[in-house]
Design a protein around this motif. Structure first.
Motif, PDB file in Angstrom:
ATOM      1  N   PRO A 249       5.607 -10.266   0.259  1.00 28.18           N
ATOM      2  CA  PRO A 249       5.873 -11.555   1.089  1.00 28.18           C
ATOM      3  C   PRO A 249       5.232 -12.039   2.174  1.00 28.18           C
ATOM      4  N   TRP A 250       4.280 -10.804   2.468  1.00 28.45           N
ATOM      5  CA  TRP A 250       3.436 -11.163   3.906  1.00 28.45           C
ATOM      6  C   TRP A 250       2.124 -11.113   3.646  1.00 28.45           C
ATOM      7  N   GLY A 251       1.790 -11.258   1.999  1.00 30.30           N
ATOM      8  CA  GLY A 251       0.375 -11.458   1.945  1.00 30.30           C
ATOM      9  C   GLY A 251      -0.524 -10.360   1.556  1.00 30.30           C
ATOM     10  N   THR A 252       0.197  -8.892   1.163  1.00 32.95           N
ATOM     11  CA  THR A 252      -0.775  -7.904   0.722  1.00 32.95           C
ATOM     12  C   THR A 252      -0.521  -7.603  -0.647  1.00 32.95           C
ATOM     13  N   TRP A 253      -1.207  -6.268  -0.954  1.00 30.16           N
ATOM     14  CA  TRP A 253      -1.109  -5.991  -2.537  1.00 30.16           C
ATOM     15  C   TRP A 253      -0.496  -4.678  -2.559  1.00 30.16           C
ATOM     16  N   LEU A 254       0.546  -4.289  -3.254  1.00 31.93           N
ATOM     17  CA  LEU A 254       0.746  -2.586  -3.550  1.00 31.93           C
ATOM     18  C   LEU A 254       0.454  -2.307  -4.921  1.00 31.93           C
ATOM     19  N   THR A 255      -0.604  -1.465  -4.697  1.00 35.31           N
ATOM     20  CA  THR A 255      -1.272  -0.752  -5.954  1.00 35.31           C
ATOM     21  C   THR A 255      -0.516   0.351  -6.317  1.00 35.31           C
ATOM     22  N   CYS A 256      -0.148   0.649  -7.346  1.00 37.65           N
ATOM     23  CA  CYS A 256       0.654   1.622  -7.973  1.00 37.65           C
ATOM     24  C   CYS A 256      -0.075   2.781  -8.792  1.00 37.65           C
ATOM     25  N   GLU A 257       0.089   4.035  -8.691  1.00 34.66           N
ATOM     26  CA  GLU A 257      -0.561   5.171  -9.561  1.00 34.66           C
ATOM     27  C   GLU A 257       0.280   5.387 -10.637  1.00 34.66           C
ATOM     28  N   GLU A 258       0.124   5.230 -11.879  1.00 37.83           N
ATOM     29  CA  GLU A 258       0.924   5.538 -12.829  1.00 37.83           C
ATOM     30  C   GLU A 258       0.625   6.898 -13.603  1.00 37.83           C
ATOM     31  N   THR A 259       0.852   8.046 -12.621  1.00 41.67           N
ATOM     32  CA  THR A 259       0.541   9.224 -12.680  1.00 41.67           C
ATOM     33  C   THR A 259       1.558  10.368 -11.931  1.00 41.67           C
ATOM     34  N   GLU A 260       1.304  11.461 -12.429  1.00 43.43           N
ATOM     35  CA  GLU A 260       2.076  12.533 -11.461  1.00 43.43           C
ATOM     36  C   GLU A 260       1.103  13.778 -11.343  1.00 43.43           C
ATOM     37  N   ASP A 261      -0.147  13.511 -11.591  1.00 40.76           N
ATOM     38  CA  ASP A 261      -1.243  14.655 -11.401  1.00 40.76           C
ATOM     39  C   ASP A 261      -1.128  14.981  -9.835  1.00 40.76           C
ATOM     40  N   LYS A 262      -1.358  16.380  -9.868  1.00 34.33           N
ATOM     41  CA  LYS A 262      -1.406  17.054  -8.446  1.00 34.33           C
ATOM     42  C   LYS A 262      -2.849  17.247  -8.126  1.00 34.33           C
ATOM     43  N   ALA A 263      -3.004  17.693  -6.999  1.00 36.19           N
ATOM     44  CA  ALA A 263      -4.567  18.301  -6.447  1.00 36.19           C
ATOM     45  C   ALA A 263      -4.897  19.324  -7.469  1.00 36.19           C
TER      46      ALA A 263
ATOM     47  N   TYR B 174       1.344   7.629  -6.162  1.00 36.89           N
ATOM     48  CA  TYR B 174       1.770   7.153  -4.888  1.00 36.89           C
ATOM     49  C   TYR B 174       1.414   5.574  -5.020  1.00 36.89           C
ATOM     50  N   VAL B 175       2.185   4.926  -3.962  1.00 33.80           N
ATOM     51  CA  VAL B 175       1.768   3.613  -3.721  1.00 33.80           C
ATOM     52  C   VAL B 175       1.082   3.279  -2.796  1.00 33.80           C
ATOM     53  N   PHE B 176      -0.174   2.538  -2.556  1.00 36.42           N
ATOM     54  CA  PHE B 176      -0.896   2.092  -1.461  1.00 36.42           C
ATOM     55  C   PHE B 176      -0.875   0.757  -1.271  1.00 36.42           C
ATOM     56  N   GLU B 177      -0.881   0.353   0.164  1.00 37.05           N
ATOM     57  CA  GLU B 177      -1.039  -1.018   0.535  1.00 37.05           C
ATOM     58  C   GLU B 177      -2.607  -1.513   0.368  1.00 37.05           C
ATOM     59  N   VAL B 178      -2.883  -2.614  -0.018  1.00 28.80           N
ATOM     60  CA  VAL B 178      -4.249  -3.352   0.161  1.00 28.80           C
ATOM     61  C   VAL B 178      -4.183  -4.677   0.669  1.00 28.80           C
ATOM     62  N   ASP B 179      -4.833  -4.985   1.605  1.00 26.48           N
ATOM     63  CA  ASP B 179      -5.044  -6.241   2.326  1.00 26.48           C
ATOM     64  C   ASP B 179      -6.260  -6.959   1.649  1.00 26.48           C
TER      65      ASP B 179
ATOM     66  N   ALA C 249      -9.405   4.219   5.510  1.00 27.02           N
ATOM     67  CA  ALA C 249      -8.715   5.247   5.584  1.00 27.02           C
ATOM     68  C   ALA C 249      -7.555   5.173   4.885  1.00 27.02           C
ATOM     69  N   PRO C 250      -7.563   4.952   3.553  1.00 25.76           N
ATOM     70  CA  PRO C 250      -6.327   4.692   2.764  1.00 25.76           C
ATOM     71  C   PRO C 250      -5.268   5.941   2.950  1.00 25.76           C
ATOM     72  N   LYS C 251      -3.979   5.494   2.975  1.00 25.56           N
ATOM     73  CA  LYS C 251      -2.704   6.179   3.124  1.00 25.56           C
ATOM     74  C   LYS C 251      -1.748   5.808   2.184  1.00 25.56           C
ATOM     75  N   PRO C 252      -1.228   6.988   1.426  1.00 26.74           N
ATOM     76  CA  PRO C 252      -0.152   6.442   0.400  1.00 26.74           C
ATOM     77  C   PRO C 252       1.164   6.580   1.364  1.00 26.74           C
ATOM     78  N   VAL C 253       1.897   5.441   0.701  1.00 30.74           N
ATOM     79  CA  VAL C 253       3.137   5.227   1.368  1.00 30.74           C
ATOM     80  C   VAL C 253       4.227   6.218   0.405  1.00 30.74           C
ATOM     81  N   LYS C 254       4.480   7.182   0.925  1.00 28.35           N
ATOM     82  CA  LYS C 254       5.034   8.453   0.411  1.00 28.35           C
ATOM     83  C   LYS C 254       6.581   8.354   0.434  1.00 28.35           C
ATOM     84  N   ALA C 255       7.058   7.501   1.254  1.00 29.33           N
ATOM     85  CA  ALA C 255       8.609   7.028   1.316  1.00 29.33           C
ATOM     86  C   ALA C 255       8.813   6.384  -0.012  1.00 29.33           C
TER      87      ALA C 255
END
Length: 483
Positions: free
Chosen positions: A176-190, A201-206, A215-221
């Motif tokens: 609702p505040w005008g951004t995009w939440l991009t979702c990773e459809e995977t469980e692959d680890k490092a 994870y989910v990341f926010e993109v403006d 400096a992208p940061k996943p929303v781990k919550a």
């Protein structure tokens, strides 16, 4: 406060919300534009085609001489981006595998679109991965991400990277505040596919502020699992998230923000990794009986009560989130896909169900009402008897609520692929057919439709053909659809 089975059974007895009979379910509508049931839809659930009703839709689809998109008379399309042909501002080709998309009002009358690119695994596996734009990379070994596309009034198009170095970016969702939440459809680890970081994870993109995406940061919550789509409840602040997974089937999640948290641009990335409460859904019928899988819903109009069960380890350090629950703790569903927030709740897709599910079907659309804490089945597609024949729909995926009434659904099934509509009464009708890679008997390869969304003014329907990756703008004589 949790809605107990006893509360739901008592409420159902008084209000009749548990009744689902063809021809008598008008009271089941949970919102003004909710899809109700009709006899024709029950027939469709048994495998008959429900589209093509008199007065519904825009008429038959006309073959495209260019072999890309069949549309009804009076409709036209324009190619906005095309992987391997159009280029980004930085000079690289548009990435491939277009998926979830949302539109935003841009500056000076432009339309901005954020477009996910569902690219799994290593960058070397793809001819056109998302370019590693400086400052916008999460994991330099991952191929996915999303781009921002600007469509200007004169038809000129510009495209640039929104985020790179993510993996299998699928449906996602706008805020609702005008951004995009991009979702990773995977469980692959490092370590897997050469990845340097964990994914899922989910990341926010403006789309409006390129500097905000650095400096992208996943929303781990929001948890680490095979994310598909996400929507935001603008009134309560909850986020709802789908999981497209099997073995066992995936879950629908709800994230409740911590007390005192206020949503806004860039606020999600400030959260602690364990902020708020992540929960999975648990359904029960009007008699208080636990429902193990959504595929068991027998007909349109079925209503379930919903409880929410806490996730113990949302980062899935040792066990996948969906596997942390034992039998009887949560409700599952095969291929929980697209979502869209409208009418005071969330429309949720459960795509085709096969051997991984108790009951077979070729697609469901549900409506979750957070006020009543109920989940109501609005669309049910029977098993497609002949996917290669152009006459049936199966495998709903991305969805949007149309400004002209009802839903518009992107098909990701077997064989012929469509964009199709569903009216307020559940009738379905074709809007477009993929003729580039249609999945016919003579040409068995196919590509799903993705990213279905209207422009902010409602005049243009945007959609993607995922492979090779084409964004299309569809215009024509849109009209209010009859029930």
């Amino acid at each position: 406060m949790s809605l107990t089975r006893r509360d739901f059974a008592r409420t159902s007895a008084v209000t009749g919300v548990g009744v689902a009979l063809a021809g008598g379910v008008g009271a089941l509508a949970t919102a003004p534009n909710a899809l109700a049931s009709t006899e024709t839809d029950i027939a469709a659930a048994d495998g008959a085609s429900a589209h093509g009703h008199h007065g519904v839709g825009y008429g038959p689809l006309i073959p495209d001489p260019n072999g890309i998109l069949a549309l009804p008379a009076g409709f036209t399309y324009k190619i906005i981006t095309y992987s391997g042909r159009t280029r980004l501002e930085s000079g690289e080709f548009t990435p491939s595998n277009h998926d979830g998309t949302a539109t935003f009002e841009g500056p000076r009358g432009t339309t901005l679109l954020v477009n996910n690119h569902e690219l799994a695994g290593a960058r070397a596996d793809w001819p056109h991965p998302v370019p590693l734009a400086e400052g916008l990379v999460y994991d330099p070994m991952a191929a996915g991400g999303c781009t921002v596309v600007e469509v200007r009034r004169g038809g000129e198009v510009a495209e640039w990277v929104g985020i790179a170095g993510t993996a299998t970016n699928c449906a996602g969702g706008s805020t609702p505040w005008g951004t995009w939440l991009t979702c990773e459809e995977t469980e692959d680890k490092a370590g897997k596919n050469g990845f340097t970081k964990d994914h899922g994870y989910v990341f926010e993109v403006d789309p409006q502020d390129r500097r905000a995406n650095r400096a992208p940061k996943p929303v781990k919550a929001l948890g680490r699992y095979a994310h598909e789509a996400v929507v935001v409840d603008p009134k309560r602040g909850h986020l709802y998230l789908t999981e497209d997974a099997s073995g066992p089937n995936g879950l629908l999640y709800r994230w409740t923000p911590p007390q005192g948290f206020h949503h806004g641009r860039g606020r999600l990335r400030t959260l602690a990794d364990d902020a708020g409460v992540l929960q999975a859904f648990k359904c029960f019928d009007s008699g208080g009986r636990f429902v193990d899988d959504l595929s068991r819903a027998p007909r349109i109009g079925t209503v379930y009560g919903v409880d929410w069960v806490d996730v113990q380890d949302r980062d899935a350090r040792t066990v996948s989130v969906r596997k942390q629950f034992t039998e009887g703790e949560v409700t599952r569903a095969r291929k929980l896909e697209g979502m869209w927030w409208a009418d005071g709740g969330a429309y949720v897709v459960s795509s085709y169900a096969r051997a991984e599910s108790p009951v077979r079907h070729d697609g469901q659309v549900w409506f979750y009402d957070p006020k009543r804490r109920t989940l109501t089945l609005k669309v049910l597609l029977g098993v497609n008897p002949d996917p290669a024949e152009d006459g049936h729909f199966d495998g709903p995926d991305n969805i949007t609520v149309s400004p002209y009434g009802g839903l518009v659904i992107a098909e990701d099934g077997e064989g012929v692929q469509h964009l199709f509509g569903a009216t307020d009464s559940g009738r379905t009708y074709p809007i477009a057919r993929n003729e580039l890679n249609a999945g016919t008997a003579e040409k068995p390869e196919y590509s799903e439709f993705t990213g279905v969304t209207f422009s902010p003014d409602g005049r243009t329907l945007f959609a993607n053909i995922q492979t090779p990756g084409i964004m299309l703008a569809i215009t024509g004589p849109w009209k209010r659809q009859k029930r």
